[in-house]
Write an enzyme that holds these catalytic residues in place. Structure first.
Site, PDB file in Angstrom:
ATOM      1  N   GLU A   1       3.843   0.951   4.153  1.00 46.14           N
ATOM      2  CA  GLU A   1       2.727   1.419   3.311  1.00 46.14           C
ATOM      3  C   GLU A   1       2.078   0.259   2.560  1.00 46.14           C
ATOM      4  OE1 GLU A   1       1.579   4.191   3.903  1.00 46.14           O
ATOM      5  OE2 GLU A   1       3.310   4.941   4.993  1.00 46.14           O
TER       6      GLU A   1
ATOM      7  N   HIS B   1      -0.505  -1.781   4.310  1.00 45.48           N
ATOM      8  CA  HIS B   1      -1.874  -1.242   4.337  1.00 45.48           C
ATOM      9  C   HIS B   1      -2.718  -1.829   3.200  1.00 45.48           C
ATOM     10  CE1 HIS B   1      -1.787   1.729   7.547  1.00 45.48           C
ATOM     11  NE2 HIS B   1      -0.649   2.231   7.101  1.00 45.48           N
TER      12      HIS B   1
END
Ligand code: NI
Length: 186
Positions: free
Chosen positions: A151, A154
């Site tokens: 995550e 990103h």
């Protein structure tokens, strides 16, 4: 609250370095978090980063508090809303200071239908803030560490295919795992 569209690989907005959040506990921030949680749930994802819905901020959500069918041995990850995260790779206890990597399969809601073996640090410390500005500081390993690294990538414009080293283990999920029910992405 609303389910937002998830950007797919190829969209330049997924390649930006996200901006740090400077104002905590605002109505706009809480509404954004609710949208992200709704969107993650609707897509059956293990996590979601703000850039995936086109929002250029350092904000990720992950964890459902429940076990994930794809990783039945992984302990559940508490639902976490993490702002302005920082990751520090940690050495393994007893490994004489060696920072180890682990390989496992990953998918991503922005890269639908595909899976690859991705190396990640096996053990990390991550810090950051919750939406109220209260600090978060955790040391985790295994699947939890993998989800956080995925995550947070990103937020620096990195999608997991950019981390793949062995492209013989990168392909379509229904070909790699025939007969298996569709599993969660990201
Ligand atoms: Ni992803």
């Amino acid at each position: 609250m609303a389910i937002r569209d998830i950007l797919k690989m190829g969209d330049a907005r997924l390649l930006r370095v996200a901006k740090a959040i400077t104002e905590f506990d605002t109505d706009a921030l809480h509404l954004l978090v609710l949208d992200m949680l709704d969107t993650m749930r609707a897509a059956d994802g293990a996590g979601l980063a703000a850039p995936q819905i086109g929002v250029d901020l350092q904000l990720v959500v992950f964890g459902s508090g429940e076990r994930i069918a794809r990783y039945p041995d992984a302990p559940p990850i508490a639902r976490t809303i993490l702002l302005n995260p920082r990751i520090t790779p940690l050495a393994e206890p007893g490994a004489q200071g060696a920072v180890l990597e682990q390989e496992d399969w990953e998918g991503c809601l922005s890269v639908p239908g595909l899976r690859a073996i991705v190396p990640r640090f096996a053990r990390i410390r991550y810090t950051g803030f919750d939406p109220y500005g209260d600090p978060i500081d955790r040391t985790v390993e295994g699947f939890h560490a993998r989800v956080v690294q995925h995550e947070c990538d990103h937020l620096i414009g990195v999608l997991y295919p950019m981390r793949v080293r062995d492209f013989t283990r990168f392909g379509f999920a229904d070909v790699l795992f025939p007969g298996l029910a569709p599993t969660q992405d990201d």
